[in-house]
Design a protein around this motif. Structure first.
Motif, short mmCIF file in Angstrom:
data_model
loop_
_atom_site.label_atom_id
_atom_site.label_comp_id
_atom_site.label_asym_id
_atom_site.label_seq_id
_atom_site.Cartn_x
_atom_site.Cartn_y
_atom_site.Cartn_z
N PHE A 1 0.87 -1.18 0.00
CA PHE A 1 0.00 0.00 0.00
C PHE A 1 0.91 1.23 0.00
CE2 PHE A 1 -2.27 -3.50 1.83
CZ PHE A 1 -3.54 -3.41 1.28
N SER A 2 0.75 2.11 -1.00
CA SER A 2 1.69 3.22 -1.14
C SER A 2 0.98 4.57 -1.03
CB SER A 2 2.41 3.11 -2.48
OG SER A 2 1.47 3.01 -3.53
N PHE A 3 1.71 5.56 -0.52
CA PHE A 3 1.14 6.89 -0.27
C PHE A 3 2.10 7.95 -0.79
CE2 PHE A 3 -0.19 3.84 2.85
CZ PHE A 3 -1.56 3.96 2.83
N GLY A 4 1.64 8.74 -1.76
CA GLY A 4 2.44 9.85 -2.30
C GLY A 4 2.08 11.11 -1.54
N ILE A 5 3.06 11.69 -0.88
CA ILE A 5 2.80 12.83 0.01
C ILE A 5 3.24 14.12 -0.65
CG2 ILE A 5 3.26 13.81 2.30
CD1 ILE A 5 4.12 10.91 3.12
N GLY A 6 2.34 15.10 -0.74
CA GLY A 6 2.71 16.42 -1.22
C GLY A 6 2.73 16.53 -2.73
N GLU A 7 2.91 17.77 -3.20
CA GLU A 7 2.91 18.05 -4.64
C GLU A 7 4.16 17.45 -5.29
OE1 GLU A 7 0.20 19.40 -5.51
OE2 GLU A 7 -0.46 20.17 -3.58
N GLY A 8 4.01 16.97 -6.51
CA GLY A 8 5.17 16.51 -7.26
C GLY A 8 5.63 15.10 -6.95
N ALA A 9 4.89 14.37 -6.09
CA ALA A 9 5.27 12.97 -5.84
C ALA A 9 5.13 12.20 -7.15
CB ALA A 9 4.37 12.37 -4.76
N SER A 10 6.02 11.24 -7.36
CA SER A 10 6.05 10.51 -8.64
C SER A 10 4.88 9.54 -8.73
CB SER A 10 7.37 9.74 -8.75
OG SER A 10 7.26 8.74 -9.72
N SER A 11 3.97 9.80 -9.68
CA SER A 11 2.82 8.91 -9.85
C SER A 11 3.27 7.54 -10.34
CB SER A 11 1.80 9.52 -10.82
OG SER A 11 2.36 9.65 -12.11
N ALA A 12 4.36 7.52 -11.13
CA ALA A 12 4.86 6.23 -11.63
C ALA A 12 5.31 5.35 -10.47
CB ALA A 12 6.02 6.46 -12.59
N LEU A 13 5.98 5.95 -9.48
CA LEU A 13 6.48 5.19 -8.33
C LEU A 13 5.32 4.73 -7.44
CD1 LEU A 13 9.07 4.37 -6.63
CD2 LEU A 13 8.61 6.43 -5.31
N ILE A 14 4.45 5.67 -7.05
CA ILE A 14 3.38 5.37 -6.09
C ILE A 14 2.39 4.36 -6.68
CG2 ILE A 14 1.55 6.36 -4.65
CD1 ILE A 14 4.49 7.26 -3.96
N ASN A 15 1.92 4.64 -7.92
CA ASN A 15 0.97 3.71 -8.56
C ASN A 15 1.64 2.39 -8.89
OD1 ASN A 15 -1.30 5.38 -8.55
ND2 ASN A 15 -0.66 6.44 -10.40
N GLY A 16 2.89 2.46 -9.35
CA GLY A 16 3.59 1.23 -9.76
C GLY A 16 3.80 0.27 -8.60
N MET A 17 4.19 0.80 -7.43
CA MET A 17 4.42 -0.08 -6.27
C MET A 17 3.12 -0.76 -5.84
SD MET A 17 7.03 2.15 -3.90
CE MET A 17 7.42 0.87 -2.74
N ALA A 18 2.02 0.01 -5.80
CA ALA A 18 0.74 -0.57 -5.37
C ALA A 18 0.23 -1.57 -6.39
CB ALA A 18 -0.29 0.54 -5.16
N ILE B 1 -1.73 12.23 -1.25
CA ILE B 1 -2.12 13.22 -0.24
C ILE B 1 -1.60 14.56 -0.70
CG2 ILE B 1 -1.90 13.92 2.17
CD1 ILE B 1 -1.25 10.38 1.71
N THR B 2 -2.50 15.41 -1.24
CA THR B 2 -2.07 16.70 -1.78
C THR B 2 -2.99 17.79 -1.27
OG1 THR B 2 -3.47 16.37 -3.72
CG2 THR B 2 -1.17 15.71 -3.93
N GLY B 3 -2.60 19.05 -1.55
CA GLY B 3 -3.46 20.17 -1.17
C GLY B 3 -3.74 20.16 0.32
N THR B 4 -5.01 20.33 0.67
CA THR B 4 -5.37 20.37 2.09
C THR B 4 -5.81 18.99 2.60
OG1 THR B 4 -7.59 21.05 1.44
CG2 THR B 4 -6.06 22.80 2.02
N ASP B 5 -5.57 17.94 1.81
CA ASP B 5 -5.93 16.58 2.26
C ASP B 5 -5.27 16.27 3.60
OD1 ASP B 5 -7.22 16.12 -0.09
OD2 ASP B 5 -5.68 14.85 -0.97
N ARG B 6 -6.02 15.58 4.45
CA ARG B 6 -5.39 14.99 5.64
C ARG B 6 -4.93 13.59 5.27
NH1 ARG B 6 -5.94 16.40 10.80
NH2 ARG B 6 -6.54 14.37 11.60
N MET B 7 -3.74 13.24 5.72
CA MET B 7 -3.18 11.93 5.40
C MET B 7 -3.97 10.81 6.10
SD MET B 7 0.72 10.58 6.08
CE MET B 7 1.49 12.05 5.50
N GLN B 8 -4.43 11.08 7.34
CA GLN B 8 -4.96 10.02 8.19
C GLN B 8 -6.15 9.25 7.60
OE1 GLN B 8 -4.03 13.01 9.10
NE2 GLN B 8 -2.64 12.90 10.82
#
Length: 791
Positions: free
Chosen positions: A415-432, A442-449
Motif C-alpha cells: 500500500f503506497s502513499f504519495g505525500i505532497g505536490e510533485g510525488a512521482s505517480s509512476a512510483l506510487i501507482n507502480g508499487m501498489a 495526499i495533496t493540497g489540504t488533504d489529511r493523510m490520516q
C-alpha cells in the motif's frame, strides 16, 4: 539574487510563453491535449529543452508542431534513431522536434524544440490518454502534474538521472489555462479541485455532461488535481471499440478491443469479520524534503509530522496478536525492531516513543535498500505481510524499485502513499499495482490520516485467492487478454481488463466475462454481460490504453529477460504500430518544407519547472548547462566555496555527485539568531491527544490525562462514575461517547480503534454499561445512544 523574472537561472530569456490544456473525461478514461506555445525573442536561433512530468501510466499518442502555416505531425521511431534524426536535422539547419520518455522513470518526459529562428513562434500539440484511479471515497482522480521535484539519484546507481532547472513557483515565466469536459452514462454529482475552479456548468438536464475551467491566475505551486464524483459509481461496464480501418486485421490496432471495468461486491458476512492477524510493516520517508509543509495553508504542518500522527493512528488501530515493525529511510535506513514483533502494550509503547523522536534528517531518498532488507526477512506463518510505504516520491530509479516490489509480490501486499505536490505517480501507482495493494495521493489540504486508514481497512480485508477470469463469446470469436492476470481484489476497488477480440460476430451478439475467486474459504463469482457492438466514435482511446498496458508488461519483461533485444524489438514494433510512446521509442518531427537554412550558432535554453522547496532546486549559485537525458552532459559546479556566501539552497534531496563534504546537508548563510525565531509547536489535535492515551488492548485508563483530553477535571470524571463500574470500563465508554459526540467528521480516522475498544468492552461482560453511557452523556453534554456505540 533575484535573477529570474522572464529569465532562466542563467539570466537567459525563456522561449516557452504559455501552456493550454484541454481535458476530456469519458466515464473513467481521460484524453488530455496540451498545447505549448513558444516564441524566440532573441536575435539568434534557439534550441529549447523542457523537462516535465506526466501521469506514470499515460499513453502519449500524438505529437505535432505548427510553425506559421506549416503543420508537422511526428512519427514514433526507435529512440536512438529518433535522436540521430533530430541531431542531423539541426546540424543541417532544419527545424526539428523530439519528445521522449526518461529511461529511469516513465512519468518524466523531455521535449526539445530545435532551431527556432529569431522572432519565430511555434505551437506544440501533445496528446495522451490515461485511466483515472478510484479514490477511497469513490471519486475519480485526475492529476495534471504542475511540479517536478528533484529526483534523488541513489549512490552508485546507473544513469545520470533527470536534470531540471527549477525556480520558485511564483517565478515560473509562462501561464497555464486548463478546461475539462466530463461525460458519463451516470449523473455527475460534483467536481472538486485543490485549485480554484470556475463553477461547474451542466450541459444537459440529466447532468451526465458538464464543463469546468481552472480560474485565471494559476500559480505553479501545486499539481492541478480534479476529483470527479458520479452517482452509483460502482457499476461494472464494458466498452468495445472497433479497430482502425487502415491497420492490418489480426493486429492489435486492426481488431476490436474491449475494456472491462469490474467492481466485485463481497458478501456482508465476510466483510464484517476483518482479519485479526497479519504482519504490518511501515516504511516512512525521512529525507530532507519531508520537512516541507504538507500544504499551503497557514498551519504549516510538515509532511514528517503528518506521517508521525498517521503512525500513531495506525499503531492504535492494529489488532491484538498481529506482528509489526517500522522502518524509516533517507540516504540510509533504520528499523525500530531487528525483526517484526508481536503487537501488544509493551511493543506498541516502545514503537510510539521512537516515532515521536523521528525527524526528516536522513538526507536523500534511497528506498531500494530498506525494501531489500524487508523482503529478506522470512515471512511469519499465518501472518500475511502488508507493507505500507510513505514517501514524497522523488527517486531516480523508479523502474528498479517497482521491479523489486513485483519480484516479491507473491509474499506481500503493498500500500503506497504519495505525500505532497510533485510525488512521482509512476512510483506510487507502480508499487501498489505490482504489490497487489492500493495507491493514495495526499495533496493540497488533504489529511493523510483518513486515506491511510482506508488502506488499513483494505489490508484487514481477507485476501482473495484463486482468481480466474473466463470469457463466453459467440462461436467463431476468440479473445486474447492483454492485461496482467488479476491477483488481488478489494471491496470497492476497480479491476480493469483489456482484451483483443478476433473473429466475426453479428451486431446483436453478446459476450460475457466471469470472475471467480475464493474469499475467506467461500467461493464467489461476479458476471458481466456486454454487447459486442462497438461504441460510437471513441477515437481509439481503448486501443491506445490497451497498447500502453501491453508495452508496460513487455518493458518489465525486458528488464529481466536474457532475450532483452527480442523483447525490445516487440516493444518498438507495438509502439510504432499503435503510435503510443515507450521507453525504447521517441516522437520525432522534422520540418522538411523549410527552404531557407537557419543560420548562426544554436543557443541552448532549458525551460524552468516549478520547484516546491521554497527555493530553486538548482541553486542560483551553481552554474549548470545541462542537456536533459544526454548521457554525457557536463555540469560546472563553479567554486564550492561560493556556498559560504549564499542562502539560496535548502533541499537536502539533491545529490551533488562528487562533492562529498556537501552531500545531504543544508546550507544557510550565517545570520544573527534573532532572524531565525524558534518555530512555535502547534497545539496537539484533541482527537490525537485522546487516541494517544488508548492502550493496545483497546481500553482507556481513568487518569488526569484522559480527563484533560475530554475537557474535564479529574475530579469531575471520578465523581460521575457509576458505583459498580470499573475504572477502565468507565474511561473507555467516556472516550467512545466523546468520539461519537464531537468527532463524527473524522470517523474514518478512529473507526477501527473504536471497534477495538468495543471488542474489549464486550469481552469484559461489564454489568453497568447502560448506566455508564447515561452518566457519560450527562458529563460530556452529549446524547449518544448505546446502540450507536456498537454496545
Amino acid at each position: 539574487m533575484d535573477c529570474c523574472g522572464l529569465l532562466t537561472l542563467q539570466k537567459e530569456p525563456v522561449p516557452l510563453k504559455s501552456i493550454e490544456v484541454e481535458l476530456e473525461v469519458r466515464d473513467h478514461v481521460a484524453t488530455v491535449v496540451s498545447t505549448l506555445n513558444y516564441e524566440n525573442k532573441e536575435d539568434k536561433p534557439l534550441e529549447a529543452v523542457f523537462v516535465f512530468p506526466l501521469p506514470g501510466d499515460a499513453a502519449v499518442c500524438h505529437f505535432s508542431a505548427q510553425i506559421g502555416q506549416t503543420q508537422i505531425v511526428a512519427e514514433v521511431k526507435e529512440k536512438q534513431k529518433a535522436r540521430e534524426e533530430y541531431d542531423d536535422a539541426l546540424s543541417s539547419g532544419q527545424q526539428a522536434f523530439l519528445l521522449e520518455e526518461s529511461d529511469e522513470s516513465p512519468d518524466i518526459f523531455s521535449l526539445r524544440v530545435g532551431s527556432l529562428p529569431p522572432a519565430e513562434s511555434a505551437s506544440i500539440r501533445l496528446e495522451y490518454v490515461t485511466e483515472l484511479a478510484v479514490q477511497a471515497d469513490d471519486g475519480l482522480r485526475f492529476c495534471l502534474p504542475g511540479v517536478l521535484n528533484p529526483r534523488y539519484q541513489p549512490q552508485g546507481s546507473e544513469g545520470a538521472g533527470v536534470q531540471v532547472t527549477s525556480v520558485p513557483a511564483s517565478l515560473v515565466p509562462y501561464s497555464l489555462s486548463f478546461s475539462a469536459r466530463v461525460s458519463s452514462p451516470r449523473p455527475i454529482s460534483k467536481v472538486e479541485s485543490n485549485c480554484s475552479l470556475d463553477p461547474l456548468q451542466y450541459l444537459n438536464t440529466d447532468q451526465t455532461q458538464a464543463t469546468v475551467k481552472l480560474a485565471a491566475g494559476h500559480k505553479f505551486d501545486r499539481d492541478v488535481e480534479l476529483l470527479i464524483y458520479y452517482k452509483d459509481a460502482h457499476q461494472p461496464t464494458a466498452v468495445v471499440e472497433a479497430g482502425q480501418a487502415s491497420a492490418e486485421p489480426g493486429s492489435l490496432m486492426g481488431d476490436p478491443v474491449v475494456m472491462v471495468s469490474l467492481y466485485p461486491e463481497f458478501p456482508q458476512s465476510v466483510m464484517s469479520s476483518t482479519a485479526s492477524c497479519g504482519e504490518f510493516v511501515f516504511l516512512v520517508d525521512r529525507s530532507g524534503s519531508m520537512d516541507c509543509a504538507t500544504n499551503n495553508t497557514e498551519q504549516q504542518e510538515t509532511r514528517i509530522s503528518s506521517a508521525k500522527d498517521t503512525l500513531l493512528l495506525l499503531l492504535k488501530s492494529l489488532p491484538m496478536g498481529c506482528y509489526f515493525n517500522i522502518y524509516s529511510f533517507g540516504s540510509s535506513y533504520e528499523h525500530i525492531f531487528p525483526k517484526s514483533v508481536e503487537y501488544g502494550e509493551k511493543t506498541m509503547e516502545e514503537a510510539l516513543k521512537k516515532v515521536e523522536q523521528m525527524k526528516a534528517d536522513l538526507g536523500g531518498t534511497e528506498i531500494l535498500e530498506p525494501l531489500k532488507h524487508i523482503y529478506s526477512q522470512p515471512c511469519i506463518p499465518t501472518q500475511p505481510r502488508q507493507l505500507f510505504v510513505f514517501t514524497d516520491g522523488e527517486v531516480g530509479n523508479t523502474k528498479e524499485v517497482i521491479d523489486l516490489v513485483k519480484k516479491n509480490s507473491g509474499s506481500h501486499r503493498c500500500f503506497s502513499f504519495g505525500i505532497g505536490e510533485g510525488a512521482s505517480s509512476a512510483l506510487i501507482n507502480g508499487m501498489a499495482k505490482e504489490g497487489g495493494g492500493h495507491a493514495q495521493f495526499i495533496t493540497g489540504t488533504d489529511r493523510m490520516q483518513p486515506k491511510v486508514m482506508q488502506s488499513l481497512r483494505f489490508a484487514l480485508q481477507p485476501a482473495v485467492e484463486d482468481v480466474s477470469v473466463t470469457w463466453d463469446l459467440p462461436k467463431g470469436s476468440t479473445v486474447t487478454v492483454l492485461s496482467p492476470p488479476i491477483t488481488t481484489i478489494f471491496q470497492g476497488k476497480r479491476s480493469l481488463i483489456y482484451a483483443q477480440l478476433t473473429g466475426q460476430s453479428s451486431e446483436a451478439a453478446e459476450g460475457c466475462v466471469t470472475v471467480k475467486y475464493s474469499l475467506a474459504g467461500h467461493p464467489s463469482e461476479n458476471q458481466l454481460h456486454f454487447s459486442l457492438r462497438p461504441a460510437e466514435d471513441t477515437g481509439l482511446i481503448v486501443h491506445r490504453l490497451a497498447a500502453r498496458t501491453l508495452i508496460c508488461l513487455l518493458e518489465m519483461e525486458a528488464e529481466n529477460n536474457e532475450e532483452k533485444e527480442e523483447v525490445k524489438k516487440k516493444v518498438v514494433q507495438l509502439s510504432v504500430q499503435s503510435g503510443v510512446s515507450s521507453s525504447f521509442t521517441a516522437f520525432i518531427a522534422v520540418n522538411k518544407d523549410n527552404n531557407k537554412e537557419i543560420q548562426g550558432p544554436l543557443l541552448h535554453r532549458d525551460i524552468p519547472m516549478a520547484g516546491l522547496m521554497g527555493f530553486a532546486a538548482t541553486p542560483c549559485c551553481l552554474r549548470a548547462n545541462i542537456s536533459s537525458f544526454s548521457p554525457d552532459y557536463e555540469v560546472d559546479y563553479g567554486n564550492p566555496l561560493e556556498f559560504e556566501d549564499t542562502s539560496c539552497y535548502r533541499d537536502s534531496d539533491v545529490d551533488f555527485g562528487n562533492l562529498p563534504e556537501f552531500e545531504d546537508e543544508c546550507y544557510y548563510e550565517a545570520l544573527p539568531d534573532e532572524e531565525f525565531p524558534p518555530a512555535k509547536k502547534p497545539p496537539r489535535d484533541p482527537l490525537l491527544q485522546l487516541v494517544s492515551l488508548q492502550k493496545a488492548s483497546g481500553c482507556w485508563l481513568l487518569d488526569p490525562a484522559l480527563a484533560a483530553a475530554l475537557g474535564k477535571t479529574n475530579e469531575e470524571v471520578e465523581k460521575s462514575k457509576p458505583e459498580k463500574a470499573s475504572s477502565e470500563v468507565w474511561a473507555t465508554i467516556l472516550a467512545l461517547i466523546w468520539l461519537h459526540g464531537f468527532k463524527m467528521d473524522a470517523k474514518d480516522e478512529w473507526e477501527l480503534l473504536a471497534a477495538k475498544a468495543v471488542s474489549w468492552l464486550s469481552a469484559q461482560k461489564a454489568p453497568s454499561v447502560t448506566e455508564c453511557v447515561e452518566a457519560g452523556n450527562i458529563l460530556l453534554g452529549c446524547s449518544v445512544q448505546k446502540t450507536a456505540l456498537g454496545l
